[in-house]
Design a protein around this motif. Structure first.
Motif, PDB file in Angstrom:
ATOM      1  N   PHE A 255       0.830  -1.198   0.000  1.00 12.82           N
ATOM      2  CA  PHE A 255       0.000   0.000   0.000  1.00 12.82           C
ATOM      3  C   PHE A 255       0.869   1.255   0.000  1.00 12.82           C
ATOM      4  N   LEU A 256       1.864   1.289   0.877  1.00  9.81           N
ATOM      5  CA  LEU A 256       2.719   2.476   0.999  1.00  9.81           C
ATOM      6  C   LEU A 256       3.557   2.716  -0.249  1.00  9.81           C
ATOM      7  N   SER A 257       3.971   1.661  -0.928  1.00  7.39           N
ATOM      8  CA  SER A 257       4.815   1.839  -2.115  1.00  7.39           C
ATOM      9  C   SER A 257       4.046   2.411  -3.306  1.00  7.39           C
ATOM     10  N   LEU A 258       2.721   2.401  -3.243  1.00  8.91           N
ATOM     11  CA  LEU A 258       1.921   2.957  -4.337  1.00  8.91           C
ATOM     12  C   LEU A 258       1.778   4.475  -4.248  1.00  8.91           C
ATOM     13  N   GLY A 259       2.176   5.063  -3.129  1.00  6.47           N
ATOM     14  CA  GLY A 259       2.106   6.515  -2.981  1.00  6.47           C
ATOM     15  C   GLY A 259       2.913   7.218  -4.060  1.00  6.47           C
ATOM     16  N   GLY A 260       2.345   8.246  -4.665  1.00  9.67           N
ATOM     17  CA  GLY A 260       3.014   8.979  -5.733  1.00  9.67           C
ATOM     18  C   GLY A 260       2.942   8.287  -7.077  1.00  9.67           C
ATOM     19  N   SER A 261       2.242   7.167  -7.141  1.00 12.35           N
ATOM     20  CA  SER A 261       2.142   6.403  -8.390  1.00 12.35           C
ATOM     21  C   SER A 261       0.866   6.739  -9.141  1.00 12.35           C
ATOM     22  N   GLY A 262       0.846   6.271 -10.370  1.00  7.74           N
ATOM     23  CA  GLY A 262      -0.339   6.395 -11.190  1.00  7.74           C
ATOM     24  C   GLY A 262      -0.455   5.188 -12.099  1.00  7.74           C
ATOM     25  N   LEU A 263      -1.614   5.030 -12.667  1.00  9.82           N
ATOM     26  CA  LEU A 263      -1.840   3.953 -13.622  1.00  9.82           C
ATOM     27  C   LEU A 263      -1.918   4.541 -15.009  1.00  9.82           C
ATOM     28  N   LEU A 264      -1.235   3.914 -15.927  1.00  7.69           N
ATOM     29  CA  LEU A 264      -1.249   4.336 -17.313  1.00  7.69           C
ATOM     30  C   LEU A 264      -1.870   3.221 -18.137  1.00  7.69           C
ATOM     31  N   LEU A 265      -2.986   3.525 -18.781  1.00  2.00           N
ATOM     32  CA  LEU A 265      -3.692   2.572 -19.633  1.00  2.00           C
ATOM     33  C   LEU A 265      -3.475   3.005 -21.082  1.00  2.00           C
ATOM     34  N   LEU A 266      -2.773   2.182 -21.825  1.00  2.00           N
ATOM     35  CA  LEU A 266      -2.447   2.507 -23.208  1.00  2.00           C
ATOM     36  C   LEU A 266      -3.442   1.862 -24.171  1.00  2.00           C
ATOM     37  N   PRO A 267      -3.591   2.420 -25.373  1.00  2.00           N
ATOM     38  CA  PRO A 267      -4.566   1.902 -26.333  1.00  2.00           C
ATOM     39  C   PRO A 267      -4.337   0.442 -26.739  1.00  2.00           C
ATOM     40  N   ASP A 268      -3.099  -0.032 -26.661  1.00  2.00           N
ATOM     41  CA  ASP A 268      -2.824  -1.416 -27.063  1.00  2.00           C
ATOM     42  C   ASP A 268      -3.150  -2.426 -25.969  1.00  2.00           C
ATOM     43  N   GLY A 269      -3.718  -1.958 -24.840  1.00  2.00           N
ATOM     44  CA  GLY A 269      -4.082  -2.854 -23.755  1.00  2.00           C
ATOM     45  C   GLY A 269      -3.023  -2.985 -22.688  1.00  2.00           C
ATOM     46  N   THR A 270      -1.907  -2.318 -22.868  1.00  2.00           N
ATOM     47  CA  THR A 270      -0.841  -2.346 -21.875  1.00  2.00           C
ATOM     48  C   THR A 270      -1.250  -1.515 -20.666  1.00  2.00           C
ATOM     49  N   VAL A 271      -0.948  -2.039 -19.494  1.00  2.00           N
ATOM     50  CA  VAL A 271      -1.225  -1.339 -18.253  1.00  2.00           C
ATOM     51  C   VAL A 271       0.089  -1.199 -17.500  1.00  2.00           C
ATOM     52  N   LYS A 272       0.384   0.009 -17.059  1.00  2.00           N
ATOM     53  CA  LYS A 272       1.647   0.251 -16.354  1.00  2.00           C
ATOM     54  C   LYS A 272       1.386   1.006 -15.067  1.00  2.00           C
ATOM     55  N   LEU A 273       2.145   0.649 -14.046  1.00  2.00           N
ATOM     56  CA  LEU A 273       2.210   1.459 -12.835  1.00  2.00           C
ATOM     57  C   LEU A 273       3.382   2.405 -13.018  1.00  2.00           C
ATOM     58  N   THR A 274       3.135   3.685 -12.930  1.00  2.00           N
ATOM     59  CA  THR A 274       4.195   4.662 -13.124  1.00  2.00           C
ATOM     60  C   THR A 274       4.495   5.364 -11.808  1.00  2.00           C
ATOM     61  N   SER A 275       5.700   5.854 -11.673  1.00  2.00           N
ATOM     62  CA  SER A 275       6.088   6.506 -10.434  1.00  2.00           C
ATOM     63  C   SER A 275       5.627   7.958 -10.365  1.00  2.00           C
ATOM     64  N   SER A 276       5.370   8.578 -11.504  1.00  2.00           N
ATOM     65  CA  SER A 276       4.888   9.955 -11.488  1.00  2.00           C
ATOM     66  C   SER A 276       4.272  10.294 -12.832  1.00  2.00           C
ATOM     67  N   SER A 277       3.592  11.422 -12.884  1.00  2.00           N
ATOM     68  CA  SER A 277       2.982  11.856 -14.144  1.00  2.00           C
ATOM     69  C   SER A 277       4.033  12.362 -15.121  1.00  2.00           C
ATOM     70  N   VAL A 278       5.248  12.640 -14.656  1.00  2.00           N
ATOM     71  CA  VAL A 278       6.321  13.100 -15.535  1.00  2.00           C
ATOM     72  C   VAL A 278       6.658  12.032 -16.579  1.00  2.00           C
ATOM     73  N   GLU A 279       6.600  10.762 -16.181  1.00  2.00           N
ATOM     74  CA  GLU A 279       6.891   9.677 -17.108  1.00  2.00           C
ATOM     75  C   GLU A 279       5.903   9.646 -18.272  1.00  2.00           C
ATOM     76  N   ASN A 280       4.739  10.230 -18.067  1.00  2.00           N
ATOM     77  CA  ASN A 280       3.683  10.158 -19.067  1.00  2.00           C
ATOM     78  C   ASN A 280       3.821  11.218 -20.151  1.00  2.00           C
ATOM     79  N   ALA A 281       4.749  12.139 -19.982  1.00  2.00           N
ATOM     80  CA  ALA A 281       4.896  13.220 -20.946  1.00  2.00           C
ATOM     81  C   ALA A 281       5.280  12.703 -22.331  1.00  2.00           C
ATOM     82  N   SER A 282       5.983  11.580 -22.395  1.00  2.00           N
ATOM     83  CA  SER A 282       6.417  11.055 -23.681  1.00  2.00           C
ATOM     84  C   SER A 282       5.347  10.198 -24.362  1.00  2.00           C
ATOM     85  N   VAL A 283       4.263   9.904 -23.671  1.00  2.00           N
ATOM     86  CA  VAL A 283       3.204   9.072 -24.234  1.00  2.00           C
ATOM     87  C   VAL A 283       2.164   9.977 -24.874  1.00  2.00           C
TER      88      VAL A 283
END
Length: 151
Positions: free
Chosen positions: A86-114
């Motif tokens: 539970f604690l390790s999910l803090g600051g994380s987000g879920l990224l759902l991509l059109p191809d069905g890939t699901v990723k746990l990301t550490s921050s929204s900054v990682e999503n800038a390239s998507v």
């Protein structure tokens, strides 16, 4: 592992009894952790399942996504979340991509390239779950000494 009943799940997710039954049993989008075994038994849910239900509410009500299309993604998300505390999910987000890939990301900054995808920040949901599960636990605690014995 702490498990809660449907009434408490409804309070934490905002789902009605019919919606919860529809999503967890009839359509099987996000099944409960313990399925009822006949009349009188109740479905039980872990914090991971409640988190997935809260994410489903966001997808349905705020982003207007058809949930049936994400049924497989919910199963993938369940596996991803089960691997983390539970604690390790803090600051994380879920990224759902059109191809069905699901990723746990550490921050929204990682999503800038998507370019395309859905991002759901987990912190607001984790905050509600931590408070909600704590209140549920406190309401079930029996007093050590009855108040009448304190006189």
């Amino acid at each position: 592992m702490r498990l809660i009943q449907a009434k408490e799940v409804q309070a934490l997710t905002g789902l009605s009894q019919d919606q919860l039954r529809e999503w967890t049993r009839r359509r099987g989008l996000i099944p409960p952790d313990i399925i009822p075994q006949g009349p009188g038994s109740r479905a039980l849910f872990s914090w991971q399942t409640v988190l997935l239900l809260r994410i489903a509410v966001v997808l349905k009500e705020k982003l207007h996504v058809e949930l049936q299309a994400y049924r497989e993604n919910f199963a993938k998300l369940r596996c991803l979340i089960a691997e983390r505390s539970f604690l390790s999910l803090g600051g994380s987000g879920l990224l759902l991509l059109p191809d069905g890939t699901v990723k746990l990301t550490s921050s929204s900054v990682e999503n800038a390239s998507v370019c395309d995808g859905l991002f759901v920040q987990l912190d607001p949901h984790l905050g509600i779950l931590s408070t909600g599960f704590r209140e549920i636990e406190a309401s079930r605690q029996l007093p050590l000494f009855p108040i009448s014995a304190m006189r």
